[in-house]
Design a protein around this motif. Structure first.
Motif, PDB file in Angstrom:
ATOM      1  N   SER A 169      29.889  -2.591  10.844  1.00 17.04           N
ATOM      2  CA  SER A 169      30.241  -2.159   9.491  1.00 17.04           C
ATOM      3  C   SER A 169      29.137  -1.293   8.873  1.00 17.04           C
ATOM      4  O   SER A 169      29.122  -1.086   7.666  1.00 17.04           O
ATOM      5  CB  SER A 169      30.489  -3.392   8.610  1.00 17.04           C
ATOM      6  N   LYS A 170      28.233  -0.784   9.718  1.00 19.62           N
ATOM      7  CA  LYS A 170      27.158   0.102   9.270  1.00 19.62           C
ATOM      8  C   LYS A 170      27.250   1.431  10.006  1.00 19.62           C
ATOM      9  O   LYS A 170      27.679   1.494  11.164  1.00 19.62           O
ATOM     10  CB  LYS A 170      25.799  -0.538   9.563  1.00 19.62           C
ATOM     11  N   ASN A 171      26.826   2.512   9.351  1.00 16.29           N
ATOM     12  CA  ASN A 171      26.704   3.791  10.045  1.00 16.29           C
ATOM     13  C   ASN A 171      25.605   3.706  11.094  1.00 16.29           C
ATOM     14  O   ASN A 171      24.587   3.040  10.887  1.00 16.29           O
ATOM     15  CB  ASN A 171      26.390   4.912   9.062  1.00 16.29           C
ATOM     16  N   ILE A 172      25.792   4.401  12.221  1.00 17.82           N
ATOM     17  CA  ILE A 172      24.839   4.356  13.331  1.00 17.82           C
ATOM     18  C   ILE A 172      24.327   5.767  13.617  1.00 17.82           C
ATOM     19  O   ILE A 172      25.107   6.718  13.710  1.00 17.82           O
ATOM     20  CB  ILE A 172      25.479   3.758  14.596  1.00 17.82           C
ATOM     21  N   TYR A 173      23.015   5.854  13.792  1.00 18.40           N
ATOM     22  CA  TYR A 173      22.361   7.112  14.147  1.00 18.40           C
ATOM     23  C   TYR A 173      22.126   7.138  15.651  1.00 18.40           C
ATOM     24  O   TYR A 173      21.462   6.258  16.205  1.00 18.40           O
ATOM     25  CB  TYR A 173      21.042   7.235  13.384  1.00 18.40           C
ATOM     26  N   LEU A 174      22.694   8.122  16.352  1.00 19.27           N
ATOM     27  CA  LEU A 174      22.473   8.306  17.783  1.00 19.27           C
ATOM     28  C   LEU A 174      21.136   9.030  17.937  1.00 19.27           C
ATOM     29  O   LEU A 174      21.082  10.263  18.003  1.00 19.27           O
ATOM     30  CB  LEU A 174      23.615   9.099  18.413  1.00 19.27           C
ATOM     31  N   LYS A 175      20.071   8.245  18.017  1.00 20.28           N
ATOM     32  CA  LYS A 175      18.728   8.788  17.872  1.00 20.28           C
ATOM     33  C   LYS A 175      18.311   9.644  19.053  1.00 20.28           C
ATOM     34  O   LYS A 175      17.915  10.796  18.886  1.00 20.28           O
ATOM     35  CB  LYS A 175      17.729   7.664  17.655  1.00 20.28           C
ATOM     36  N   ILE A 202      25.562  11.071  13.779  1.00 16.56           N
ATOM     37  CA  ILE A 202      25.777   9.834  13.047  1.00 16.56           C
ATOM     38  C   ILE A 202      27.267   9.499  13.085  1.00 16.56           C
ATOM     39  O   ILE A 202      28.108  10.394  12.947  1.00 16.56           O
ATOM     40  CB  ILE A 202      25.260   9.975  11.584  1.00 16.56           C
ATOM     41  N   ILE A 203      27.595   8.217  13.303  1.00 19.83           N
ATOM     42  CA  ILE A 203      29.005   7.802  13.380  1.00 19.83           C
ATOM     43  C   ILE A 203      29.241   6.634  12.420  1.00 19.83           C
ATOM     44  O   ILE A 203      28.404   5.754  12.246  1.00 19.83           O
ATOM     45  CB  ILE A 203      29.420   7.410  14.811  1.00 19.83           C
ATOM     46  N   ALA A 204      30.428   6.654  11.813  1.00 19.29           N
ATOM     47  CA  ALA A 204      30.830   5.617  10.870  1.00 19.29           C
ATOM     48  C   ALA A 204      31.506   4.467  11.617  1.00 19.29           C
ATOM     49  O   ALA A 204      31.865   4.597  12.796  1.00 19.29           O
ATOM     50  CB  ALA A 204      31.785   6.211   9.837  1.00 19.29           C
ATOM     51  N   PRO A 205      31.695   3.334  10.974  1.00 15.74           N
ATOM     52  CA  PRO A 205      32.399   2.214  11.619  1.00 15.74           C
ATOM     53  C   PRO A 205      33.775   2.642  12.141  1.00 15.74           C
ATOM     54  O   PRO A 205      34.536   3.306  11.444  1.00 15.74           O
ATOM     55  CB  PRO A 205      32.528   1.185  10.490  1.00 15.74           C
ATOM     56  N   GLY A 206      34.055   2.286  13.404  1.00 16.66           N
ATOM     57  CA  GLY A 206      35.325   2.635  14.036  1.00 16.66           C
ATOM     58  C   GLY A 206      35.319   3.970  14.760  1.00 16.66           C
ATOM     59  O   GLY A 206      36.229   4.249  15.542  1.00 16.66           O
ATOM     60  N   GLU A 207      34.313   4.800  14.528  1.00 12.73           N
ATOM     61  CA  GLU A 207      34.259   6.119  15.165  1.00 12.73           C
ATOM     62  C   GLU A 207      33.592   6.051  16.533  1.00 12.73           C
ATOM     63  O   GLU A 207      32.887   5.107  16.855  1.00 12.73           O
ATOM     64  CB  GLU A 207      33.495   7.111  14.278  1.00 12.73           C
ATOM     65  N   LYS A 208      33.828   7.113  17.306  1.00 13.42           N
ATOM     66  CA  LYS A 208      33.184   7.286  18.605  1.00 13.42           C
ATOM     67  C   LYS A 208      32.174   8.421  18.527  1.00 13.42           C
ATOM     68  O   LYS A 208      32.391   9.424  17.837  1.00 13.42           O
ATOM     69  CB  LYS A 208      34.216   7.590  19.695  1.00 13.42           C
ATOM     70  N   GLY A 209      31.091   8.269  19.271  1.00 11.04           N
ATOM     71  CA  GLY A 209      30.097   9.318  19.402  1.00 11.04           C
ATOM     72  C   GLY A 209      29.719   9.460  20.871  1.00 11.04           C
ATOM     73  O   GLY A 209      30.070   8.606  21.701  1.00 11.04           O
ATOM     74  N   TYR A 210      28.978  10.511  21.196  1.00 13.34           N
ATOM     75  CA  TYR A 210      28.695  10.806  22.604  1.00 13.34           C
ATOM     76  C   TYR A 210      27.273  11.306  22.786  1.00 13.34           C
ATOM     77  O   TYR A 210      26.717  12.000  21.928  1.00 13.34           O
ATOM     78  CB  TYR A 210      29.660  11.882  23.125  1.00 13.34           C
ATOM     79  N   LEU A 232      23.876   8.408  37.708  1.00 15.30           N
ATOM     80  CA  LEU A 232      23.301   8.565  36.374  1.00 15.30           C
ATOM     81  C   LEU A 232      22.949   7.201  35.784  1.00 15.30           C
ATOM     82  O   LEU A 232      23.771   6.280  35.785  1.00 15.30           O
ATOM     83  CB  LEU A 232      24.309   9.270  35.448  1.00 15.30           C
ATOM     84  N   VAL A 233      21.714   7.084  35.295  1.00 14.41           N
ATOM     85  CA  VAL A 233      21.278   5.882  34.578  1.00 14.41           C
ATOM     86  C   VAL A 233      20.803   6.336  33.193  1.00 14.41           C
ATOM     87  O   VAL A 233      19.689   6.831  33.051  1.00 14.41           O
ATOM     88  CB  VAL A 233      20.155   5.144  35.318  1.00 14.41           C
ATOM     89  N   PRO A 234      21.631   6.197  32.164  1.00 14.78           N
ATOM     90  CA  PRO A 234      21.224   6.636  30.816  1.00 14.78           C
ATOM     91  C   PRO A 234      20.429   5.558  30.094  1.00 14.78           C
ATOM     92  O   PRO A 234      20.710   4.377  30.213  1.00 14.78           O
ATOM     93  CB  PRO A 234      22.566   6.885  30.116  1.00 14.78           C
ATOM     94  N   HIS A 235      19.417   5.993  29.350  1.00 12.15           N
ATOM     95  CA  HIS A 235      18.625   5.105  28.498  1.00 12.15           C
ATOM     96  C   HIS A 235      18.694   5.680  27.088  1.00 12.15           C
ATOM     97  O   HIS A 235      18.248   6.799  26.858  1.00 12.15           O
ATOM     98  CB  HIS A 235      17.170   5.035  28.966  1.00 12.15           C
ATOM     99  N   TYR A 236      19.231   4.934  26.165  1.00 13.91           N
ATOM    100  CA  TYR A 236      19.492   5.487  24.837  1.00 13.91           C
ATOM    101  C   TYR A 236      18.989   4.549  23.760  1.00 13.91           C
ATOM    102  O   TYR A 236      18.748   3.359  23.991  1.00 13.91           O
ATOM    103  CB  TYR A 236      20.990   5.742  24.649  1.00 13.91           C
ATOM    104  N   LYS A 237      18.852   5.114  22.556  1.00 17.18           N
ATOM    105  CA  LYS A 237      18.395   4.358  21.407  1.00 17.18           C
ATOM    106  C   LYS A 237      19.319   4.638  20.230  1.00 17.18           C
ATOM    107  O   LYS A 237      19.508   5.793  19.836  1.00 17.18           O
ATOM    108  CB  LYS A 237      16.962   4.728  21.044  1.00 17.18           C
ATOM    109  N   LEU A 238      19.883   3.578  19.676  1.00 18.06           N
ATOM    110  CA  LEU A 238      20.761   3.663  18.522  1.00 18.06           C
ATOM    111  C   LEU A 238      20.169   2.815  17.409  1.00 18.06           C
ATOM    112  O   LEU A 238      19.759   1.682  17.644  1.00 18.06           O
ATOM    113  CB  LEU A 238      22.166   3.158  18.860  1.00 18.06           C
ATOM    114  N   VAL A 239      20.139   3.357  16.190  1.00 16.23           N
ATOM    115  CA  VAL A 239      19.588   2.624  15.051  1.00 16.23           C
ATOM    116  C   VAL A 239      20.538   2.754  13.864  1.00 16.23           C
ATOM    117  O   VAL A 239      21.427   3.618  13.835  1.00 16.23           O
ATOM    118  CB  VAL A 239      18.186   3.139  14.663  1.00 16.23           C
ATOM    119  N   GLU A 240      20.332   1.888  12.906  1.00 15.42           N
ATOM    120  CA  GLU A 240      21.138   1.946  11.693  1.00 15.42           C
ATOM    121  C   GLU A 240      20.800   3.210  10.911  1.00 15.42           C
ATOM    122  O   GLU A 240      19.631   3.520  10.681  1.00 15.42           O
ATOM    123  CB  GLU A 240      20.892   0.710  10.840  1.00 15.42           C
TER     124      GLU A 240
END
Length: 342
Positions: A169-175, A202-210, A232-240
């Motif tokens: 229920s929070k926006n997420i930043y695809l850092k 940045i994606i809102a609740p319910g949205e998809k990002g890539y 492929l081995v992806p390493h990612y960081k997502l924050v509020e």
């Protein structure tokens, strides 16, 4: 001396006078006869034989031993108070244990190889109470795809997409994200991070990002062998995300085949805010009939002033050989203001 026979003489051990009388008596301690002295002057009495001396200390101690007080009532009150205190502590422990956590806000993804999807399900920390449920950050990696091929000049090209779904229920930043390329034994062959992009930021609740790698990060280094596979081995960081989402209006869009057999999307963008935009990037996500992202690309839009409308055109030129126009059944135009968070 016979039993109960009396005799006089000797000195009193207490007052020292000779007014002493002795007689034989049965002791209540050992039920034996002993000689007992009695001073007629001071009234002192004592036993004179060895047997009496051996038990005398216990008689003396018994005579001076004080009477014990009854503390039964005090003990009952103390035990009752102790029980109340223990129950109170247990109750508070139960209240403290009502706080729960559901996970973390940063993970490393599972491996996806040659188009097979990898999934990870991290969640964010939240505290739930009966009166209020606080918003939480959580997401799922709903798809990870990877393809590579040898192009017409003998170079190996690769392309990967990591799909993130905001389940909280929070926006997420695809850092940020790093793409590691490994062989089947897990040996690192190559790594890319500079040209791994996010769509959108940045994606809102319910949205998809890539996360995806664009042109400039799609060629395998010369000398790197694929004989033992390539994955492929992806390493990612997502924050509020702490900022707001700003979208621009998209109208008059169309998908058609370009002159080279690829896909092309045209349309118009309108700045519906009161602030000018000097530069931003519009993305197009090409999808198959199931909604799976096949290829992501875009173009820069410049000088989009407040209230103005401009046109754009995005082509799939540069997509890998496994994606052609006939594979594309749908598309999504993402016209969202660039977002940065430090």
């Amino acid at each position: 001396m016979e039993n109960n026979e009396q005799q006089t003489g000797g000195f009193c051990p207490k007052c020292g006078k000779q007014t002493v009388q002795f007689q034989r008596e049965v002791s209540p301690i050992d039920n034996q006869y002993h000689t007992v002295g009695f001073c007629q002057s001071c009234g002192h009495t004592w036993q004179t034989d060895a047997a009496a001396q051996s038990v005398q200390p216990s008689v003396v101690v018994q005579q001076v031993q004080p009477k014990k007080k009854d503390h039964t009532a005090a003990k009952v009150v103390f035990i009752t108070l102790g029980a109340v205190l223990v129950l109170g502590i247990i109750g508070n422990m139960g209240k403290n244990n009502s706080k729960t956590t559901t996970g973390t806000t940063e993970v490393t993804a599972a491996t996806a190889e040659n188009g097979n999807a990898g999934n990870a399900t991290p969640t964010a920390e939240t505290t739930t109470s009966a009166a209020e449920t606080k918003p939480e950050m959580s997401y799922e990696i709903t798809d990870t795809s990877f393809n590579y091929y040898t192009n017409s000049i003998g170079s190996v090209e690769f392309y990967g997409i990591v799909e993130v779904t905001n389940t909280g229920s929070k926006n997420i930043y695809l850092k940020d994200c790093t793409f590691d390329l490994e062989d089947n034994d897990g040996h690192l062959l190559q790594t890319e991070s500079l040209f791994v992009s996010s769509c959108p930021d940045i994606i809102a609740p319910g949205e998809k990002g890539y996360f995806y790698n664009g042109i400039g990060a799609n060629l395998l280094d010369k000398g790197v062998s694929t004989d033992n596979g390539l994955k492929l081995v992806p390493h990612y960081k997502l924050v509020e995300a702490t900022g707001e989402i700003i979208n621009y209006d998209v109208t008059d869009t169309e998908l058609r085949k370009d002159n080279f057999g690829g896909a092309k999307v045209t349309g118009r963008l309108t700045n519906n805010t009161d602030k000018d935009v000097s530069l931003f990037y519009v993305n197009v996500v090409f999808k198959d009939a199931s909604g799976k992202a096949l290829y992501i690309t875009g173009t820069n839009v410049m000088d989009l002033t407040a209230g103005a409308t401009v046109s754009f055109e995005v082509s799939s030129a540069g997509a890998n050989d496994s994606v052609n126009f006939d594979d594309i059944a749908d598309y999504e135009v993402v016209a969202r203001k660039d977002y940065y968070q430090f």
